[in-house]
Design a protein around this motif. Structure first.
Motif, PDB file in Angstrom:
ATOM      1  N   ILE A   1      29.519  47.625  10.108  1.00  0.00           N
ATOM      2  CA  ILE A   1      29.434  46.865  11.353  1.00  0.00           C
ATOM      3  C   ILE A   1      28.983  47.787  12.482  1.00  0.00           C
ATOM      4  O   ILE A   1      29.592  48.825  12.733  1.00  0.00           O
ATOM      5  N   LYS A   2      27.901  47.407  13.149  1.00  0.00           N
ATOM      6  CA  LYS A   2      27.405  48.178  14.288  1.00  0.00           C
ATOM      7  C   LYS A   2      28.326  47.976  15.495  1.00  0.00           C
ATOM      8  O   LYS A   2      28.813  46.866  15.709  1.00  0.00           O
ATOM      9  N   PRO A   3      28.512  48.996  16.332  1.00  0.00           N
ATOM     10  CA  PRO A   3      28.076  50.373  16.098  1.00  0.00           C
ATOM     11  C   PRO A   3      29.049  51.070  15.151  1.00  0.00           C
ATOM     12  O   PRO A   3      30.242  50.782  15.158  1.00  0.00           O
ATOM     13  N   PHE A   4      28.551  51.955  14.331  1.00  0.00           N
ATOM     14  CA  PHE A   4      29.385  52.641  13.355  1.00  0.00           C
ATOM     15  C   PHE A   4      29.212  54.149  13.515  1.00  0.00           C
ATOM     16  O   PHE A   4      28.267  54.624  14.138  1.00  0.00           O
ATOM     17  N   GLU A   5      30.140  54.893  12.942  1.00  0.00           N
ATOM     18  CA  GLU A   5      30.075  56.341  12.989  1.00  0.00           C
ATOM     19  C   GLU A   5      29.244  56.852  11.814  1.00  0.00           C
ATOM     20  O   GLU A   5      29.182  56.222  10.757  1.00  0.00           O
ATOM     21  N   PHE A   6      28.620  58.007  12.002  1.00  0.00           N
ATOM     22  CA  PHE A   6      27.834  58.593  10.919  1.00  0.00           C
ATOM     23  C   PHE A   6      28.696  58.808   9.686  1.00  0.00           C
ATOM     24  O   PHE A   6      28.236  58.621   8.546  1.00  0.00           O
ATOM     25  N   GLU A   7      29.964  59.183   9.881  1.00  0.00           N
ATOM     26  CA  GLU A   7      30.846  59.443   8.740  1.00  0.00           C
ATOM     27  C   GLU A   7      30.999  58.202   7.860  1.00  0.00           C
ATOM     28  O   GLU A   7      31.077  58.309   6.635  1.00  0.00           O
ATOM     29  N   ARG A   8      31.034  57.021   8.482  1.00  0.00           N
ATOM     30  CA  ARG A   8      31.150  55.788   7.689  1.00  0.00           C
ATOM     31  C   ARG A   8      29.850  55.515   6.938  1.00  0.00           C
ATOM     32  O   ARG A   8      29.877  55.057   5.781  1.00  0.00           O
ATOM     33  N   PHE A   9      28.727  55.791   7.573  1.00  0.00           N
ATOM     34  CA  PHE A   9      27.427  55.662   6.915  1.00  0.00           C
ATOM     35  C   PHE A   9      27.359  56.620   5.730  1.00  0.00           C
ATOM     36  O   PHE A   9      26.958  56.239   4.622  1.00  0.00           O
ATOM     37  N   GLU A  10      27.756  57.854   5.974  1.00  0.00           N
ATOM     38  CA  GLU A  10      27.739  58.870   4.923  1.00  0.00           C
ATOM     39  C   GLU A  10      28.626  58.460   3.754  1.00  0.00           C
ATOM     40  O   GLU A  10      28.252  58.606   2.583  1.00  0.00           O
ATOM     41  N   GLU A  11      29.806  57.932   4.073  1.00  0.00           N
ATOM     42  CA  GLU A  11      30.728  57.481   3.027  1.00  0.00           C
ATOM     43  C   GLU A  11      30.089  56.402   2.163  1.00  0.00           C
ATOM     44  O   GLU A  11      30.194  56.421   0.934  1.00  0.00           O
ATOM     45  N   ALA A  12      29.403  55.453   2.810  1.00  0.00           N
ATOM     46  CA  ALA A  12      28.796  54.336   2.083  1.00  0.00           C
ATOM     47  C   ALA A  12      27.712  54.809   1.122  1.00  0.00           C
ATOM     48  O   ALA A  12      27.688  54.414  -0.050  1.00  0.00           O
ATOM     49  N   VAL A  13      26.806  55.658   1.606  1.00  0.00           N
ATOM     50  CA  VAL A  13      25.687  56.057   0.750  1.00  0.00           C
ATOM     51  C   VAL A  13      26.126  57.057  -0.323  1.00  0.00           C
ATOM     52  O   VAL A  13      25.607  57.034  -1.446  1.00  0.00           O
ATOM     53  N   LEU A  14      27.103  57.916  -0.006  1.00  0.00           N
ATOM     54  CA  LEU A  14      27.585  58.855  -1.021  1.00  0.00           C
ATOM     55  C   LEU A  14      28.388  58.133  -2.103  1.00  0.00           C
ATOM     56  O   LEU A  14      28.325  58.497  -3.282  1.00  0.00           O
TER      57      LEU A  14
END
Length: 235
Positions: free
Chosen positions: A103-116
């Motif tokens: 959900i925007k806006p999101f933190e980079f850490e959450r993005f990183e968690e999703a793709v990893l």
């Protein structure tokens, strides 16, 4: 290399997601598409593993596109990245096979968690033709244990500087602030301030959000109510 297609009509957000992918080892962005109606023809000819998809798109919205991707049995996985936070949109996304939802806006850490997490699952999936129940359980239910709080300040951070940062944050009296705001208030460089703010976010003293405005997105911070106790061991 995991090939990523970004579907986002906002050029600034699309570029930000592309930069995020660039930071992730083992991933590459093959294309950024702004018009959702161009996605299906592209998927017919291009090699894509993962689609980062917005919902609020002109002509065909992201959920309609996701449904059509599944109807055509396209061999891609999809992560929704969108401002849509209502239950109906989220439920439909899950039913249509989205593997994650940011959900925007999101933190980079959450993005990183999703793709990893996707990378880890994909690695397990392609390594075996058959899976045991234990393999499948670890794939479906990855560990969600939170990282323990550090016993001491991370290397490069000091108690004296943390105390200065803390006083400047208290002076904000619960108002949101940016890295630049705190850098100006403390006369500490933005690079250094950023390290302290990331640490304070990690220990749950601060809430960090990404704000999209005019120009480059910025991180905003605000103290979390009732969390003063988490900071005491480090002061």
């Amino acid at each position: 290399m995991i090939k990523v297609l970004i579907v986002e009509d906002d050029p600034m957000v699309g570029e930000l997601n592309k930069q995020y992918i660039h930071q992730m080892e083992g991933f590459t962005t093959v294309k950024v598409i702004k018009e959702s109606e161009n996605v299906l023809p592209y998927l017919e000819d291009a090699a894509v593993d993962l689609v980062l998809l917005d919902i609020y798109m002109p002509k065909m919205n992201g959920l309609e596109l996701l449904k059509e991707i599944r109807n055509r049995n396209a061999n891609v996985d999809v992560i929704l990245i969108t401002a849509a936070s209502d239950r109906e949109h989220i439920q439909k996304a899950m039913r249509y096979g989205a593997i994650d939802y940011l959900i925007k806006p999101f933190e980079f850490e959450r993005f990183e968690e999703a793709v990893l997490r996707y990378k880890g699952r994909r690695s397990k999936w392609i390594q075996k033709d058959h899976m045991s129940q234990r393999d499948l359980d670890s794939w479906l239910r990855p560990s969600s244990e939170a990282s323990p709080l550090p016993a001491e300040l991370p290397k490069g951070l000091t108690k004296n500087t943390l105390h200065r940062v803390h006083k400047a944050i208290q002076a904000r009296k619960g108002e949101t602030f940016s890295t630049e705001d705190l850098s100006d208030a403390t006369a500490i460089s933005r690079v250094s301030i950023r390290k302290y703010l990331k640490f304070l976010s990690r220990i749950q003293y601060l809430e960090e959000t990404l704000s999209y405005g005019v120009g480059r997105p910025i991180y905003l911070y605000q103290t979390k109510e009732g969390q003063d106790h988490v900071l005491h061991p480090y002061l």
